[in-house]
Enzyme design. Structure first.
Site, mmCIF file in Angstrom:
data_model
loop_
_atom_site.group_PDB
_atom_site.id
_atom_site.type_symbol
_atom_site.label_atom_id
_atom_site.label_comp_id
_atom_site.label_asym_id
_atom_site.label_seq_id
_atom_site.Cartn_x
_atom_site.Cartn_y
_atom_site.Cartn_z
ATOM 1 N N SER A 64 0.846 -1.191 0.000
ATOM 2 C CA SER A 64 0.000 0.000 0.000
ATOM 3 C C SER A 64 0.880 1.240 0.000
ATOM 4 C CB SER A 64 -0.893 0.013 1.245
ATOM 5 O OG SER A 64 -1.409 1.316 1.433
ATOM 6 N N HIS B 232 -1.427 -1.366 -4.188
ATOM 7 C CA HIS B 232 -2.659 -0.948 -3.502
ATOM 8 C C HIS B 232 -2.643 0.570 -3.330
ATOM 9 C CE1 HIS B 232 -6.129 -1.752 -0.834
ATOM 10 N NE2 HIS B 232 -5.644 -0.790 -0.060
ATOM 11 N N ASP C 46 -4.728 3.756 -1.897
ATOM 12 C CA ASP C 46 -5.802 4.149 -0.979
ATOM 13 C C ASP C 46 -6.322 5.534 -1.330
ATOM 14 O OD1 ASP C 46 -6.044 1.959 0.941
ATOM 15 O OD2 ASP C 46 -3.946 2.401 1.357
ATOM 16 N N MET D 285 -8.878 8.411 -0.308
ATOM 17 C CA MET D 285 -9.675 8.885 0.835
ATOM 18 C C MET D 285 -10.185 10.292 0.557
ATOM 19 S SD MET D 285 -7.302 7.612 3.974
ATOM 20 C CE MET D 285 -6.470 6.018 3.933
ATOM 21 N N HIS E 240 -8.525 1.282 -3.815
ATOM 22 C CA HIS E 240 -9.428 1.087 -2.677
ATOM 23 C C HIS E 240 -10.105 2.417 -2.397
ATOM 24 C CE1 HIS E 240 -9.520 0.251 1.979
ATOM 25 N NE2 HIS E 240 -10.728 0.406 1.480
ATOM 26 N N MET F 148 -12.216 4.818 -0.528
ATOM 27 C CA MET F 148 -12.828 5.121 0.771
ATOM 28 C C MET F 148 -13.481 6.493 0.622
ATOM 29 S SD MET F 148 -9.689 3.709 3.063
ATOM 30 C CE MET F 148 -8.594 3.732 1.661
ATOM 31 N N MET G 60 -11.530 -5.289 5.907
ATOM 32 C CA MET G 60 -10.702 -4.323 6.641
ATOM 33 C C MET G 60 -10.403 -4.887 8.023
ATOM 34 S SD MET G 60 -10.031 -1.858 4.634
ATOM 35 C CE MET G 60 -9.030 -0.997 5.848
ATOM 36 N N ASP H 173 -6.755 -6.034 4.692
ATOM 37 C CA ASP H 173 -6.076 -4.727 4.684
ATOM 38 C C ASP H 173 -6.106 -4.116 6.085
ATOM 39 O OD1 ASP H 173 -5.138 -2.186 4.088
ATOM 40 O OD2 ASP H 173 -6.819 -1.644 2.789
#
Ligand code: DX5
Ligand code: ZN
Length: 224
Positions: free
Chosen positions: A7, A32, A34, A36, A65, A67, A136, A174
Site C-alpha cells: 500500500s 494498492h 488508498d 480517501m 481502494h 474510501m 478491513m 487490509d
C-alpha cells in the site's frame, strides 16, 4: 497463490516510483492505492492523477481502494486513469449493486469492502458479482494501526461461503498486516495481503516484501 499488495499510503510520495519498484523487486505483485475523501474517512490522500502517474511506470495491477462517498461519480475517472481493480465500501454505497456493475462495465475487477464493524452477511446479495472481497482489519483512514483480531473469523466465513456457494471471489485483507498477523489471516483464507507500514514504514521495501511473502508461503503450507 498468496499475493502481496504493497500500500503506497506509507510510501514516500516524493520517491514513489523507486519505492514501488523496490516493493515489486521484493515480490509485491499488486499496487494498492488508498483513495480517501475526508468524508467517508477522516483523511485525504490522492485521486485519479496519481493513478495515471503510477500507470506510466508499472505494469502491475493497480488496486484502487475507494474510501469515498459518491463512488459512482469517480469510478469512470479511476478506470480511465488506469485502475485495474476498483473496490467500494459496502457502508458508503447506497446502491451497492449498481456501483459494482459500474466497475465491471469499465472493464475493471470489482471488489467490495467491509469495515471491522460490518458483518459478512451484509454481502450475501453481491458475492456472486464481485471479483474480490476486501476485509478491513483496521478502521479505514490511516496506516500503521493495530490489527483487529475479529477480522480473522470474517475471512474464514467468506472462505466457507465461497466453497458452499461455489463462487470464485478472492479474499483480500487490509490493515495491520505484518509478520505477526500474516500466519492467521492466510490460514483463514486470505489470498491478497495489503501491507503499508510493514513494507514502507521502515528499512528496505524490497527485503520487507520478501520477508512478508516468506511468512505467507510458510502459512500456506499449514492451511487445512
Ligand atoms: C487504511 C488503508 C490501508 C493502509 C494499511 O485505511 O486502507 O490500505 O495503507 O496500512 P498498514 O498496512 O500500515 O496497516
Ligand atoms: Zn487500503
Amino acid at each position: 497463490m498468496v499475493e502481496l499488495a504493497p500500500s503506497i499510503l506509507s510510501a514516500d510520495f516524493a520517491h514513489l516510483a523507486e519505492q514501488v519498484q523496490a516493493a515489486a523487486d521484493g515480490g509485491g505483485t499488486v499496487v494498492h492505492v488508498d483513495i480517501m475523501d475526508g468524508h467517508f474517512v477522516p483523511n485525504l490522500t490522492a485521486g485519479p492523477p496519481i493513478v495515471k502517474s503510477l500507470r506510466k511506470f508499472t505494469k502491475l495491477p493497480l488496486d484502487c481502494h475507494l474510501m469515498i462517498e459518491n463512488a459512482d461519480q469517480y469510478i469512470p475517472l479511476f478506470a480511465e486513469a488506469g485502475a485495474d481493480w476498483i473496490s467500494v465500501h459496502q457502508e458508503a454505497c447506497v446502491h451497492l449493486d449498481r456501483s459494482l456493475h459500474l466497475i465491471r462495465n469499465h472493464n475493471c475487477l470489482a471488489g467490495v469492502v467491509i469495515n471491522p464493524a460490518t458483518p459478512v452477511d451484509t454481502l450475501s446479495q453481491v458475492l456472486d458479482i464481485v471479483d474480490y472481497v476486501l476485509v478491513m482489519s483496521v478502521n479505514p483512514g490511516f496506516g500503521a494501526q493495530t490489527f483487529i483480531p475479529g477480522s480473522v473469523r470474517k475471512i474464514r466465513e467468506l472462505d466457507e461461503i465461497r466453497t458452499q456457494r461455489r463462487l470464485n471471489y478472492r479474499i483480500e485483507v487490509d490493515g495491520g498486516i505484518a509478520l505477526d498477523t500474516i500466519p492467521e489471516v492466510v490460514r483463514a483464507g486470505a489470498e491478497i495481503l495489503v501491507a503499508g507500514n510493514a513494507v514502507f514504514g521502515h528499512g528496505d521495501p524490497r527485503s520487507n516484501a520478501q520477508k512478508l511473502l516468506k511468512a505467507a508461503s510458510e502459512a500456506t503450507l499449514l492451511r487445512v
